[in-house]
Scaffold this motif. Structure first.
Motif: not given
Length: 656
Positions: A461-476
């Motif tokens: 197939g030729k399905r496509s995607y758009i992903m959106v993600q907040l750059p949430e900070v990862i704790e140390e």
């Protein structure tokens, strides 16, 4: 570059977006002063079967007026393309997109190019558990006084809204979700579908929001799937979650589903004839089915079902992947029933435990090839393609998805990812064709992108995607940080990379494994102030007004161009050609010429006019960044284009 947006934001109200849509569809109901002539509309409705009601059920919550206001304001962010990533071989021609930033801003950008273009939205938003793990992410840019003025509310309500920030209340969660869903609705095609995962805490409220946003009549159903026991309730241990489904316009879907139903009936009828002709000779039925499908054009729903070419005593089926690129924990020998020899095993192992596999073989639910050199497949029956409301039989434990992701990434870096096979099942159930566009604006670990690639690998197939993600900070102190990840989007993007590698290794499928990467950036306040105060007539010296849009060591011109291309409806995967004038190079795309950088001269302008008049350059618009042109050159450009020979009509657009 965003002066118009900033100016507009000072004048909008909670219902501005709805009024603009109304004006676009029904311009004849507005008078010359812009006032809506409601009596004229009532007169129209009174002559139809539409019943006008003065009272009705309505969802109300603290912050709703503010949430609606957010749908009317323009985003202050700009789109910065990550050039090094986007120009790599695997990404250069990709039609997939990954956006890093707040999803409400991302959706506002997407509306410029992708309105009515998305076939399916799947989201797994943050759950409101009532604890501190859900933090209201929206930053209030309003004072109490400005919110009173813009939202048309009382001071005490404005104060209570502003005090919601950082709290895990129902109103805070609703205020967070409402504008995102309201905006996302316009991204869906008329026949589009949205799936939303949720747990019991906001399940009822989410249904009420969706009833209002999409319309009660467009409720498509609810799926309950067993994940795992949380053991955190005093009375009943919750072992399941929900997936709510709405269509944008059920009336638009009815014709499509009727056509699909008729197509399925025709398939069943044909196979029944094959069965009467060949009896239990399944190979002969298979060969005739392949020939039968060829009579239909690709646009016919029957043709899209051509992978259902096999039949057994249960009915019509297709041999589906029994491994899946994200599995690897089950390895054992499977004996071919005809040759008695050990079958070839998928590189990533089997999908089921050995006991389950043996039972499925016993029940004749596994498709074997002619001999042991082919990998067995799972039988997926055509009669079972409709989704059932309860999927606990197949998905017995949500931890399976976590184990799969942990194996892929090499560690436990993300909690509660969604099951890739569950998403594939959702997408298949609604019949997403091979060219569909799928959006996930709470991307998380990027399970949706993984699912799209997996489906494409199965049927080319030729399905496509758009992903959106907040750059949430990862704790140390988190394992993900120790592994080198700094933000959640880095985990998701690494998952896409590794899933692509695994799928390619296991299937050798030639599909789109890459994606275009954009980061949403907000200019500094002093930059915004400069933009607002700029007066082209006075030729104020503002400094380098291109460099102020430089982020991530990427030239500001690239950010300006990407933002404009998307604003003009060309999307996030478009490219420009270089158009050389005398010495100056402008950017050209599909009838639009972009003049952004400094340095254009009178000779360049005359060369531009010459190319247009000689039909060497076929354009309809010239889009100019006024900060790069002295006032006299800007005037010269507009004057010459206004006086083109042969009555050529080209628009000059200045974007501040």
């Amino acid at each position: 570059m965003i002066k118009d947006q900033l100016t507009k934001n000072n004048t909008v109200g909670p219902n501005t977006r709805e009024i603009e849509k109304l004006r676009k569809v029904f311009p004849h109901y507005f008078d010359k002063n812009g006032d809506f002539m409601i009596d004229r509309l009532k007169e129209l409705l009174s002559s139809t079967d539409v019943e006008m009601r003065k009272e009705g059920y309505e969802l109300k919550f603290l912050g709703k007026s503010y949430a609606k206001l957010l749908t009317s304001t323009e985003t202050k962010t700009v789109l910065t393309p990550i050039i090094e990533h986007n120009t790599k071989g695997i990404n250069a021609e990709s039609k997939n997109v990954y956006m890093v930033g707040d999803n409400i801003d991302a959706i506002k950008h997407l509306l410029k190019s992708y309105s009515n273009e998305v076939d399916c939205i799947y989201i797994d938003p943050p759950y409101n558990t009532g604890k501190k793990d859900f933090v209201y992410p929206d930053t209030f840019e309003f004072t109490k006084e400005s919110l009173v003025k813009s939202a048309g509310i009382e001071e005490d309500e404005a104060e209570r809204i502003l005090n919601m920030a950082g709290k895990s209340t129902h109103s805070a969660w609703l205020t967070f979700m409402y504008p995102r869903l309201l905006l996302a609705r316009d991204l869906l095609k008329d026949e589009g579908v949205i799936f939303i995962s949720i747990d019991e805490n906001e399940h009822c409220n989410l249904k009420l929001i969706c009833d209002e946003v999409f319309g009660e009549e467009n409720f498509a159903g609810e799926i309950i799937w067993k994940n795992s026991s949380k053991n955190d309730q005093s009375y009943i241990s919750m072992q399941h979650e929900y997936i709510i489904a709405f269509v944008k316009n059920k009336s638009m879907n009815s014709g499509e589903w009727t056509e699909k139903k008729e197509g399925l009936e025709e398939i069943f009828k044909a196979f029944e004839e094959f069965r009467q002709k060949h009896g239990d000779d399944w190979e002969a039925i298979h060969k005739e089915a392949l020939e039968w499908y060829k009579q239909f054009p690709e646009s016919n729903p029957i043709y899209s079902s051509k992978h259902y070419s096999w039949m057994d005593e249960r009915g019509v089926y297709f041999p589906d992947n029994i491994s899946g690129p994200n599995y690897g924990q089950y390895r054992y020998d499977v004996t071919h029933p005809e040759t008695g020899k050990i079958c070839k095993e998928p590189a990533s192992g089997w999908r089921f435990p050995e006991e389950t596999m043996n039972q499925r073989i016993k029940d004749n639910l596994v498709h074997f090839g002619k001999d042991e050199t082919t990998i067995p497949n799972n039988k997926t029956y055509l009669k079972n393609t409709q989704f059932q409301s309860l999927t606990s039989v197949k998905y017995k434990d949500g931890r399976v998805a976590s184990n799969q992701l942990n194996d892929l990434l090499g560690g436990k870096y993300f909690t509660n990812p969604k099951d890739v096979d569950l998403l594939c099942l959702l997408f298949k159930a609604i019949g997403l064709d091979k060219n569909s566009l799928i959006l996930d604006f709470f991307s998380g670990s990027a399970s949706t992108a993984h699912a799209v690639m997996q489906m494409n690998a199965e049927d080319n197939g030729k399905r496509s995607y758009i992903m959106v993600q907040l750059p949430e900070v990862i704790e140390e102190n988190k394992p993900a940080y120790q592994a080198g990840y700094r933000t959640i989007d880095e985990i998701g993007r690494d998952r896409i990379k590794k899933a692509a590698e695994k799928i390619k290794t296991n299937t050798s499928a030639v599909i789109d494994y890459g994606y275009k990467l954009y980061k949403l950036n907000t200019p500094e306040q002093k930059t915004l102030d400069k933009i607002v105060d700029f007066n082209p007539v006075e030729e104020l010296v503002l400094g380098d007004m291109i460099d102020i849009f430089s982020f991530n060591n990427i030239p500001g011109k690239e950010t300006i161009l990407s933002t404009w291309l998307n604003e003009d409806g060309y999307g996030l995967c478009s490219k420009t050609d270089k158009m050389k004038l005398k010495t100056y190079e402008a950017d050209l795309h599909d009838g639009s010429l972009y003049i952004i950088e400094e340095g254009i001269t009178s000779e360049d302008i005359m060369e531009l006019i010459k190319k247009i008049e000689n039909n060497e350059l076929m354009i309809s618009r010239v889009v100019v960044y006024p900060y790069s042109l002295p006032f006299n050159q800007s005037h010269e450009l507009k004057k010459n284009i206004a006086n083109l020979r042969q009555n050529k009509n080209i628009t000059v657009i200045e974007r501040y």
